[in-house]
Each structure stands twice: as C-alpha cells, then as structure tokens.
Design a protein around this motif. Structure first.
Motif, short mmCIF file in Angstrom:
data_model
loop_
_atom_site.label_atom_id
_atom_site.label_comp_id
_atom_site.label_asym_id
_atom_site.label_seq_id
_atom_site.Cartn_x
_atom_site.Cartn_y
_atom_site.Cartn_z
N LEU A 171 -25.29 21.80 4.97
CA LEU A 171 -25.58 22.99 4.17
C LEU A 171 -25.34 22.76 2.68
CD1 LEU A 171 -23.99 25.78 6.42
CD2 LEU A 171 -26.41 25.16 6.21
N THR A 172 -24.58 21.72 2.34
CA THR A 172 -24.34 21.43 0.92
C THR A 172 -25.10 20.20 0.44
OG1 THR A 172 -22.34 20.19 1.54
CG2 THR A 172 -22.05 22.50 0.86
N SER A 173 -25.97 19.67 1.26
CA SER A 173 -26.72 18.47 0.84
C SER A 173 -27.53 18.69 -0.44
CB SER A 173 -27.63 17.98 1.98
OG SER A 173 -28.53 18.99 2.38
N PRO A 174 -28.08 19.90 -0.70
CA PRO A 174 -28.81 20.08 -1.97
C PRO A 174 -27.91 19.98 -3.21
CG PRO A 174 -29.38 21.82 -0.40
CD PRO A 174 -28.18 21.11 0.14
N TYR A 175 -26.61 20.13 -3.01
CA TYR A 175 -25.68 20.13 -4.15
C TYR A 175 -24.91 18.83 -4.28
CZ TYR A 175 -26.40 25.13 -3.20
OH TYR A 175 -26.94 26.37 -2.94
N ARG A 176 -25.14 17.88 -3.39
CA ARG A 176 -24.28 16.70 -3.30
C ARG A 176 -24.18 15.97 -4.64
NH1 ARG A 176 -20.36 16.04 0.06
NH2 ARG A 176 -21.62 17.39 1.36
N ARG A 177 -25.22 15.97 -5.43
CA ARG A 177 -25.20 15.24 -6.70
C ARG A 177 -24.23 15.85 -7.71
NH1 ARG A 177 -29.38 18.74 -6.89
NH2 ARG A 177 -29.81 19.85 -8.85
N HIS A 178 -23.84 17.11 -7.50
CA HIS A 178 -22.94 17.80 -8.43
C HIS A 178 -21.47 17.47 -8.18
CE1 HIS A 178 -26.08 20.26 -10.18
NE2 HIS A 178 -26.42 20.73 -9.00
N GLY A 182 -13.50 13.32 -11.79
CA GLY A 182 -13.60 12.48 -12.98
C GLY A 182 -15.03 12.10 -13.18
N LEU A 183 -15.29 10.80 -13.21
CA LEU A 183 -16.65 10.32 -13.42
C LEU A 183 -17.37 10.01 -12.11
CD1 LEU A 183 -16.04 7.92 -16.44
CD2 LEU A 183 -17.37 10.03 -16.47
N GLY A 184 -16.62 9.76 -11.04
CA GLY A 184 -17.25 9.26 -9.83
C GLY A 184 -17.63 10.33 -8.83
N PRO A 185 -18.67 10.07 -8.02
CA PRO A 185 -19.04 11.00 -6.94
C PRO A 185 -17.94 11.04 -5.90
CG PRO A 185 -20.22 8.93 -6.71
CD PRO A 185 -19.50 8.85 -8.02
N ILE A 186 -17.80 12.18 -5.24
CA ILE A 186 -16.70 12.34 -4.30
C ILE A 186 -17.10 13.21 -3.12
CG2 ILE A 186 -15.66 14.44 -5.28
CD1 ILE A 186 -13.67 11.29 -4.31
N ALA A 187 -16.58 12.86 -1.96
CA ALA A 187 -16.65 13.72 -0.77
C ALA A 187 -15.21 14.00 -0.36
CB ALA A 187 -17.41 13.04 0.35
N ARG A 434 -24.27 0.56 -11.43
CA ARG A 434 -24.36 0.72 -9.96
C ARG A 434 -25.06 2.01 -9.56
NH1 ARG A 434 -18.22 -0.25 -8.16
NH2 ARG A 434 -19.11 -0.04 -6.06
N GLY A 435 -25.46 2.82 -10.51
CA GLY A 435 -26.20 4.04 -10.21
C GLY A 435 -25.34 5.19 -9.76
N ARG A 436 -24.01 5.08 -9.88
CA ARG A 436 -23.14 6.18 -9.48
C ARG A 436 -23.02 7.24 -10.56
NH1 ARG A 436 -17.78 3.75 -6.43
NH2 ARG A 436 -18.85 2.66 -4.72
N LEU A 437 -23.35 6.87 -11.78
CA LEU A 437 -23.23 7.80 -12.90
C LEU A 437 -24.58 8.00 -13.56
CD1 LEU A 437 -19.99 6.63 -14.76
CD2 LEU A 437 -20.27 8.60 -13.29
N SER A 438 -24.80 9.20 -14.05
CA SER A 438 -25.98 9.48 -14.85
C SER A 438 -25.53 9.69 -16.29
CB SER A 438 -26.69 10.75 -14.34
OG SER A 438 -25.85 11.88 -14.51
#
Length: 469
Positions: A171-178, A182-187, A434-438
């Motif tokens: 249900l949160t897959s559309p928001y995963r990029r947000h 800090g700077l890194g993506p997180i789950a 590495r494409g983790r940051l925009s």
C-alpha cells in the motif's frame, strides 16, 4: 468496508522531519490486520490531495495516525476535511499520542480513538461497524458521543506477536522513493513492542503498559525477506533488550543471506555487557547504532531517570568504533543550560570525536512522567512547537541567545569538524554514483541542515506558530 488509513505529514516548520521520513509502519501493520476489507493508505506528502482521495474512494471509515504530538493539529484538520466531504464516514484516530491523550481529539469530526494496539482493536471496531453491532461493546476505544467521551474498557494485550499479519507494504509502494533516513533510503522493521526501562521523557513504556514482547527470530527473518530496499532500520526502542534473541536473528540473517545494511537503537549498557553481539551483527551487515547518550555527567542522567552511566556511553562508543560501526549519539539540551553548559558539550563531542551527534531540546511530551512534573512550567501549550527542537519551558538565556547556542552546536558538529566534511562528501558521491540519491534529495538535505545551523529559523517557527493561532 472501504477503509482509508491516513498518515499526516508536515510541509513546514523546523523539527527533525526533513531528516527522517520513514514509512508509516504502524498503519501498514493495521492494514495487514484488516483482512476482508478494501483498504487504501494515503501518505499525505504535499503532492497528495486529500479532497480528491476522499471524493474518489468514498471510504466507510478513515483511520488517522497520530503518534507524534506535533501532528495533533494536522490530524484534527484532516478529520474536519473528511467530514466536510463525506459526513457519513466514521473517523477514528490512533497512535502513541492519541492513546495517552485521547481527550485531545474530543472534537466534532472525530468519532473514536483507538487506545493502544490498533492491530487488534481496529479489526474489531470495523467488524462492529460493518455488522451494525454496538461499538460500545468493543474494548479499547474512547468514543465521542453527544453525551461526551465514553471509554469502552481495557482490551487485553496480544501475547504472541508472531500472530500478527505482515505489514501491508504494497500500500505504500507509490511513496517508497520518499522514505529516507538522513541521505539514504530506508525501510523499517519492528521486531518487539515495549521497553523495560522507565525514562521520564519517554512515553513508549506507558503506551505498551510496562510490558516488553518480542517476535521470534524466525518471524523477524521472514519479515526481512519481504522488506524492500538496501537498508533496514529496526524500530525497537532497545534492540538488545533480549540479547540471545538478537544474537539468533544475526545468525539467521547470515544463514538466509539477507544482504542488507542494518541500523538499530540500543542502550549503551547493553552494548557494554555484550560486545560479542556487536561483532556478530557487524558480520551480518550492521552499519549504524543510535544511542541515547542524553547527558555528559551522571547526575544529569539521573535527572531523566536513564539508569545508566556516562562511562557506559563512552565504553559503548569504543566498542562500536572497534567494529567500524557508526554511532549516532543523541543529547538532550536543557532549557536551563547556559553558555558554559553548551561549551562543555562542544568540548565533550570534540574530545570523544563524535561524528554524528543529534541535539534535542528537553520537551515534556504529553503522556510522559516529565509532562506531569513540569506541565505547570510550560511557556506554551501549542503542540506545533513540541517537536524536540523548540523550547517550551522557560530558558535561562533569552530565547534568541538559546537558539544561537543550539545552532552553534549543530554548526560545530557538522561544519566545524574536518572529518565530517570528508565523510559527508564521500557519502554524497557514493549515493549519487550508486543511484541511491537524487540531486533533489541532496538539495533538500542541505536546506534542512541549513535550518538547523541558523538560529533565525527556530525563532521564525515561534513567530509562525503564534501567527497561526
């Protein structure tokens, strides 16, 4: 029934929210428990349209998460908008703040507050609504009726957390990029509920009724295997409360080849007593540990009932460094601090070479023992300022001087140490390559950091809140 679960988000103000935007795990878990219902989840980032979502989905019930005190006003605004668009929708609120302060939601647009664990109470509430049963027979609610608030009784705690459904992360897959820390993506993954300690500034142990319960290591591994992304934050308040369990999870992570970077929170005394588990977790992928240092002398630690010592904090720092694990050390700034206390803290950080400290202002959050002790001293009851970065108690210094010292702390920690410049530049370069940051994430992070470094930003928030009354 059609159920819409809503996570409030703030688009203005200071606070820590620009630096830590994590998935609404509580709502994902409630959604996972609502089997048989048509559930949507709306994470209210600025790009989302609440009016359009309500008008198109036409939910029978809406649940709003209010875990943090600063979200109370936004939660009430959301509830009012829902009723304006869809008056017959049943609106309920849940979360830590809502559970411990349900009367904050005694408001015409709110029908009920779920008290405690929504994973068990929400399904029972919706079943009663769907079948036309008397919702007053559902334990664990505060109902707001024409006759006033009505408590429906205490719901027994869930004893076996392995019985919980998995979080409905789809249900949160559309928001995963947000979602980032800090700077890194997180789950995020929650492996246990509650904490056996009783810090007076914390409400977690009260929310969980002074109990600690944990998922089995096997269940944790199953959740990790279903969790997207390269980095996972364990949201447990002290991941090392049960060290044999934590050790077994690390074994299974390696056995099942769960290749992720892990972050968790732990007390320093747990680390000192069990350095071997840090070595084990480092091999399993541990990259960072968040430790509440809180204070730099034992007497001050006692004032917040931490039941720990500065010596343990320093020994834990050495252990984690030895294993090349990054330490995020949090400190509580007392509003009564003056220039000498701020100078001592800067010197402490310099001497111990603490690279990633965080500083929060002592805030009596409603629902804590600290609030009960200090509520008569509050300088404001506007929850917009209860974000741990603004003074809501009298300050010894003038407010502009206090914020100059606080901003100076952040500038010293992150701009005044060469090692931080080097590590930050390296993290930025690595993340971009590495494409983790925009570039937009980098820009937002720099802007958020600038606000922490600028004393005028804190004062501007006081003015903004005063102007919104």
């Amino acid at each position: 029934m059609k159920v819409l679960l809503i996570q409030p988000r703030r688009s203005s103000g200071l606070g820590f929210h620009p630096h830590a935007v994590v998935e609404p795990l509580g709502l994902e878990m409630v959604a996972g428990a609502l089997e048989g219902h048509h559930v949507n989840l709306l994470d209210l980032f600025p790009s989302e349209d609440l009016t359009a979502a309500i008008a198109s989905f036409r939910p029978d019930a809406c649940g709003i998460s209010c875990t943090f005190t600063v979200d109370v006003r936004r939660t009430l605004e959301i509830a009012a908008k829902i009723k304006e668009i869809h008056p017959r929708c049943f609106v309920f609120v849940g979360g830590h703040h809502a559970t411990l302060n349900p009367l904050d939601f005694f408001y015409e647009a709110v029908d009920a507050v779920i008290l405690g664990e929504g994973e068990t109470t929400a399904p029972a509430l919706l079943h009663a609504l769907q079948t036309g049963s008397d919702i007053q027979s559902v334990p664990g609610l505060m109902l707001f009726t024409r006759g006033g608030p009505r408590f429906t009784g205490v719901r027994p705690l869930l004893e076996e957390l392995d019985r919980l459904p998995f979080p409905a992360r789809h249900l949160t897959s559309p928001y995963r990029r947000h979602y980032h820390l800090g700077l890194g993506p997180i789950a995020t993954v929650e492996t246990a509920w509650g904490c056996p300690y009783r810090c007076n500034f914390c409400s977690v142990w009260r929310f969980y009724r002074r109990r600690f319960r944990a998922k089995s290591p096997e269940r944790v591994i199953a959740e990790l295997q279903a969790t997207p992304g390269p980095q996972v934050l364990f949201t447990d308040d002290n991941f090392l409360t049960d060290v044999p369990r934590a050790s077994r999870i690390a074994e299974l992570v390696r056995h099942h080849r769960v290749r992720k970077e892990f972050l968790f929170q732990a007390r320093s005394d747990s680390i000192v007593r069990h350095p071997e588990v840090i070595a084990q977790w480092r091999k399993a992928g541990l990259s960072s540990v968040f430790i509440g240092f809180e204070k730099i002398d034992d007497e001050a630690l006692e004032s917040v009932e931490k039941r720990n010592s500065v010596a343990n904090n320093e020994r834990a720092l050495e252990i984690l460094r030895r294993h090349k694990v990054r330490v995020v050390a949090s400190f509580i700034i007392d509003p009564s601090d003056g220039p000498s206390e701020f100078a001592r803290l800067r010197e402490y950080i310099r001497r111990l070479r603490i690279r990633t400290p965080t500083f929060s202002v002592l805030t009596p959050l409603p629902g804590t023992q600290l609030f009960e002790a200090l509520r008569h001293r509050l300088t404001t009851t506007n929850y917009e300022l209860f974000d741990l970065l603004h003074a809501v108690l009298p300050t010894r210094l003038s407010l502009p001087e206090f914020y100059r010292e606080l901003a100076r702390l952040y500038r010293f920690a992150y701009l005044g140490q060469l090692a931080n410049w080097v590590s930050t530049a390296g993290a930025l370069a690595s993340g971009l390559v590495r494409g983790r940051l925009s570039l937009s994430r980098v820009k937002d992070s720099i802007l958020a950091g600038w606000h922490l470094f600028n004393p005028g930003s804190y004062l501007a928030d006081h003015a903004r809140v005063a102007g919104s009354l």
